[in-house]
Design a protein around this motif. Structure first.
Motif, mmCIF file in Angstrom:
data_model
loop_
_atom_site.group_PDB
_atom_site.id
_atom_site.type_symbol
_atom_site.label_atom_id
_atom_site.label_comp_id
_atom_site.label_asym_id
_atom_site.label_seq_id
_atom_site.Cartn_x
_atom_site.Cartn_y
_atom_site.Cartn_z
ATOM 1 N N SER A 1 0.897 -1.147 0.186
ATOM 2 C CA SER A 1 -0.008 0.032 0.154
ATOM 3 C C SER A 1 0.948 1.142 0.150
ATOM 4 C CB SER A 1 -1.099 0.021 1.206
ATOM 5 O OG SER A 1 -1.772 -1.096 1.333
ATOM 6 N N ALA B 1 2.035 1.846 -3.370
ATOM 7 C CA ALA B 1 1.047 2.219 -4.492
ATOM 8 C C ALA B 1 0.804 3.863 -4.091
ATOM 9 C CB ALA B 1 -0.173 1.410 -4.162
ATOM 10 N N PRO C 1 3.996 5.867 -7.130
ATOM 11 C CA PRO C 1 3.158 5.516 -8.388
ATOM 12 C C PRO C 1 4.090 5.264 -9.599
ATOM 13 C CG PRO C 1 2.886 7.701 -7.960
ATOM 14 C CD PRO C 1 3.851 7.322 -6.815
ATOM 15 N N ILE D 1 -2.328 -5.668 -5.085
ATOM 16 C CA ILE D 1 -2.315 -4.101 -5.103
ATOM 17 C C ILE D 1 -1.053 -3.521 -5.976
ATOM 18 C CG2 ILE D 1 -1.345 -2.305 -3.402
ATOM 19 C CD1 ILE D 1 -2.830 -4.031 -1.171
ATOM 20 N N GLU E 1 -2.171 -1.071 -8.538
ATOM 21 C CA GLU E 1 -1.832 0.171 -8.368
ATOM 22 C C GLU E 1 -0.712 0.981 -9.150
ATOM 23 O OE1 GLU E 1 -4.304 1.782 -6.765
ATOM 24 O OE2 GLU E 1 -5.701 0.068 -6.646
#
Length: 321
Positions: A204, A207, A211, A230, A234
């Motif tokens: 997470s 992400a 990015p 994820i 992402e």
């Protein structure tokens, strides 16, 4: 029959008092000398060569010799502990590393772009801060062990390394602070290798704060299917993902003492998400020795048990050492 003998040309060398027909080593062309010095190992370069003469010491500072500082030949003298920081490094070992860094970073004049530490070389806060200040142009850092480094110290170092593009790091608890600092300070950052489990929190954080990450390796460790999802969903700009020899689990976090629910193959949903990548590197074979080792170590690779330098290996060439 007549013989013709080739006459030798005899050249007289006229010398004034104090002159010598023999050129001195310090008069050697600097470019030739630097090319020769590239063949010497680190310890010869920093301890022996600079003592020859002033010209050779100056040559030892040439930027060509200091693009990479590879300290993977050096390991700490340490014992493992059951509690944080989980290792104790003796004082002579720490002093040796401090002295070595001092010499190398003084000779390099800030030109180091790649800095490599052994997985058993435990850098402390002061040593990391010194390295960060003396290597402001760093582009790649390989530092698999952070046991003696505080997160705030690492964040300060990353803040200095504006040009950082690639990092090899351990798995850490609550990684968001460090990952956020990378995203904020290092605009060209594109490649990450995590030597340890990548859980939901880690995925997470990637992400949220990285990015634009293009290359990610999480080989030989535990990776849950939700965390993998994820990463694939992402990280839109991800081009290369290496999960070779990983233990892929069905659940985000298996309770302690409970057997892991391990997948024997990747299902279609994961493969479909990964189809957009340029490279998706996997290995989940029962006959693979590295897969067997990862399983035996429960995803926390004990590299000291295996071949020397095995920790340096990566299926992604740009992340191998």
């Amino acid at each position: 029959m007549m013989e013709f003998k080739k006459e030798r040309k005899i050249e007289a060398v006229v010398m004034e008092k104090g002159d010598s027909p023999v050129r001195r080593w310090e008069d050697l062309d600097i470019n030739i000398l630097v090319t020769i010095l590239l063949s010497f190992d680190l310890f010869q370069l920093i301890y022996a060569i600079p003592q020859v003469c002033r010209a050779w010491r100056l040559a030892c500072c040439d930027p060509l010799l200091w693009k990479t500082l590879d300290l993977s030949v050096l390991q700490s003298n340490f014992i493992r502990l059951p509690l944080k920081p989980y290792v104790y490094v003796d004082s002579p070992s720490e002093k040796k590393l401090t002295g070595l860094l001092n010499i190398c970073l003084n000779l390099s004049h800030g030109n180091i772009q790649t800095l490599i530490f052994h997985t058993n070389l435990y850098v402390n806060d002061n040593q990391l801060t010194f390295a960060a200040e003396r290597c402001p142009r760093l582009k790649r850092l390989v530092m698999p062990s952070w046991n003696k480094i505080k997160k705030r110290t690492m964040c300060r170092a990353i803040h200095i390394w504006k040009d950082l593009e690639s990092l090899t790091m351990p798995s850490i608890n609550n990684p968001a602070r460090v990952i956020e600092e990378i995203g904020r300070s290092c605009q060209n950052f594109s490649a990450l290798k995590i030597m340890g489990p990548c859980d939901m929190l880690f995925a997470s954080a990637l992400a949220s704060f990285l990015p634009n990450l293009e290359v990610l390796s999480v080989r030989c460790t535990v990776l849950s299917k939700p965390a993998l999802a994820i990463i694939l969903e992402e990280l839109k700009k991800l081009k290369v993902l290496n999960i070779s020899h990983c233990i892929i689990t069905e659940d985000p976090e298996d309770p302690p003492l409970e057997p892991m629910n391990i997948l024997t193959e990747l299902d279609e949903s994961i493969l479909e998400k990964a189809s957009r990548l340029d490279k998706f590197l996997t290995c989940m074979s029962d006959s693979c020795i590295m897969c067997q080792r990862a399983l035996n170590d429960q995803g926390f690779m004990r590299w000291y048990k295996y071949e020397e330098d095995l920790w340096k290996v990566d299926e992604v060439k740009s992340l191998a050492v």
